[in-house]
Design a protein around this motif. Structure first.
Motif, short mmCIF file in Angstrom:
data_model
loop_
_atom_site.label_atom_id
_atom_site.label_comp_id
_atom_site.label_asym_id
_atom_site.label_seq_id
_atom_site.Cartn_x
_atom_site.Cartn_y
_atom_site.Cartn_z
N PRO A 45 55.28 46.15 -40.08
CA PRO A 45 54.64 46.98 -41.10
C PRO A 45 53.13 47.10 -40.94
CG PRO A 45 55.27 44.85 -42.00
CD PRO A 45 55.87 44.93 -40.62
N TRP A 46 52.47 46.18 -40.28
CA TRP A 46 51.02 46.24 -40.11
C TRP A 46 50.61 47.46 -39.30
CZ3 TRP A 46 54.19 42.46 -38.16
CH2 TRP A 46 54.43 42.49 -36.79
N LYS A 47 51.53 48.00 -38.47
CA LYS A 47 51.19 49.17 -37.67
C LYS A 47 50.92 50.40 -38.53
CE LYS A 47 52.88 48.06 -33.16
NZ LYS A 47 53.51 48.59 -31.97
N LEU A 48 51.45 50.43 -39.75
CA LEU A 48 51.19 51.56 -40.63
C LEU A 48 49.70 51.67 -40.98
CD1 LEU A 48 54.26 51.35 -43.01
CD2 LEU A 48 53.84 53.02 -41.20
N TRP A 49 48.96 50.58 -40.85
CA TRP A 49 47.53 50.58 -41.17
C TRP A 49 46.66 50.48 -39.93
CZ3 TRP A 49 51.13 47.71 -43.96
CH2 TRP A 49 51.42 48.21 -45.21
N GLN A 50 47.26 50.46 -38.76
CA GLN A 50 46.50 50.38 -37.51
C GLN A 50 46.60 51.71 -36.78
OE1 GLN A 50 48.44 47.16 -35.46
NE2 GLN A 50 47.02 45.66 -36.25
N ASP A 51 45.47 52.32 -36.51
CA ASP A 51 45.44 53.56 -35.75
C ASP A 51 44.95 53.28 -34.34
OD1 ASP A 51 46.32 55.20 -37.83
OD2 ASP A 51 44.28 55.45 -38.62
N GLU A 52 45.53 53.98 -33.39
CA GLU A 52 45.07 53.89 -32.01
C GLU A 52 44.79 55.30 -31.53
OE1 GLU A 52 46.32 51.89 -27.77
OE2 GLU A 52 47.32 51.28 -29.60
N THR A 53 43.53 55.59 -31.26
CA THR A 53 43.11 56.92 -30.83
C THR A 53 42.97 56.94 -29.32
OG1 THR A 53 41.94 57.25 -32.91
CG2 THR A 53 41.33 58.69 -31.08
N THR A 81 49.57 61.08 -36.49
CA THR A 81 50.82 60.59 -37.07
C THR A 81 50.65 59.13 -37.42
OG1 THR A 81 53.24 60.55 -36.82
CG2 THR A 81 51.95 59.91 -34.89
N SER A 82 51.64 58.56 -38.06
CA SER A 82 51.61 57.13 -38.36
C SER A 82 51.90 56.35 -37.09
CB SER A 82 52.69 56.78 -39.40
OG SER A 82 52.44 57.44 -40.60
N ASN A 83 51.39 55.16 -37.02
CA ASN A 83 51.76 54.26 -35.94
C ASN A 83 53.09 53.63 -36.33
OD1 ASN A 83 51.58 52.75 -33.61
ND2 ASN A 83 49.53 51.99 -34.04
N GLY A 84 53.80 53.11 -35.38
CA GLY A 84 55.08 52.49 -35.67
C GLY A 84 55.59 51.71 -34.48
N PRO A 85 56.68 51.00 -34.67
CA PRO A 85 57.24 50.22 -33.57
C PRO A 85 58.01 51.10 -32.58
CG PRO A 85 58.61 49.96 -35.51
CD PRO A 85 57.43 50.82 -35.91
N ASP A 86 57.75 50.91 -31.31
CA ASP A 86 58.54 51.52 -30.24
C ASP A 86 58.56 53.04 -30.29
OD1 ASP A 86 59.89 51.16 -27.90
OD2 ASP A 86 61.83 50.80 -28.82
N LYS A 139 50.98 56.71 -26.37
CA LYS A 139 49.75 56.00 -26.01
C LYS A 139 48.89 55.68 -27.22
CE LYS A 139 49.75 58.29 -21.53
NZ LYS A 139 49.08 59.31 -20.70
N GLY A 140 48.90 56.57 -28.19
CA GLY A 140 48.12 56.38 -29.41
C GLY A 140 48.64 57.32 -30.47
N ASN A 141 48.50 56.96 -31.72
CA ASN A 141 49.02 57.81 -32.79
C ASN A 141 48.02 58.89 -33.22
OD1 ASN A 141 47.59 55.51 -33.99
ND2 ASN A 141 48.20 56.38 -35.96
#
Length: 186
Positions: A33-41, A108-113, A145-147
């Motif tokens: 769930p932490w990925k919902l708050w982590q962005d990777e540009t 978009t949102s980050n997420g698993p896999d 690669k990034g959301n």
């Protein structure tokens, strides 16, 4: 008698607490769930034109021909599915004949896999479009690669991109599309 109940109750409490801790740990691993708050540009440039060769001494320099430039074959706008998703998708043929799928201004949102899939499925709006992309032919172009940002995904040489009509940001863990775009031929 009270001592017997207390001794028998302690292993049950310890067992229940252990099960809860293990369950929470597995849930955190699975859902991340932490990925919902982590962005990777990621900001990648479109692969550039073939570099011209240096002219022979005394020969005039030539400007690059249109054939040495990347060419957009198809494209479309991303729509939201499981998560709010925006941006655009392009199928680009590079000067060497290879192809890339390019995501531009992705948000978009980050997420698993999360994966980028080239598919033959139609893009449907709403919940009807969440699960259609693994029903037919698809090719995974790799992990997202990034959301956020603009990025390129190589299409394998043995894949005929004309067989595919859409691109999905696919969550492989939960078999659901975060967002997708229909590829309209240009």
């Amino acid at each position: 008698m009270a001592r017997v109940r207390m001794v028998l109750g302690r292993p049950l409490v310890i067992g229940a607490l252990t099960a809860v801790v293990v369950g929470v740990g597995l849930g955190l691993y699975w859902f991340q769930p932490w990925k919902l708050w982590q962005d990777e540009t990621v900001q990648e440039a479109l692969p550039s034109a073939v570099a011209p060769t240096a002219p022979a001494a005394g020969a005039p320099s030539a400007s690059p021909s249109p054939a040495s430039q990347p060419r957009t074959l198809a494209g479309g706008a991303l729509i939201s599915h499981e998560h709010a998703t925006s941006g655009s998708v392009k199928l680009v043929r590079l000067p060497d004949g290879s192809h890339v799928v390019r995501l531009e201004d992705l948000d978009t949102s980050n997420g698993p896999d999360l994966r980028v899939w080239l598919t033959d499925a139609p893009v449907k709006e709403g919940r009807a479009g969440w699960h259609v992309f693994n029903d037919g032919a698809y090719v995974s172009l790799g992990k997202l690669k990034g959301n956020k940002g603009s990025q390129n995904y190589a299409v394998p040489a043995d894949v005929d991109p004309s067989r595919y009509t859409s691109v999905s940001i696919w969550c492989d863990r939960f078999d659901v599309s975060f967002g997708a775009a229909e590829l309209a031929r240009t």
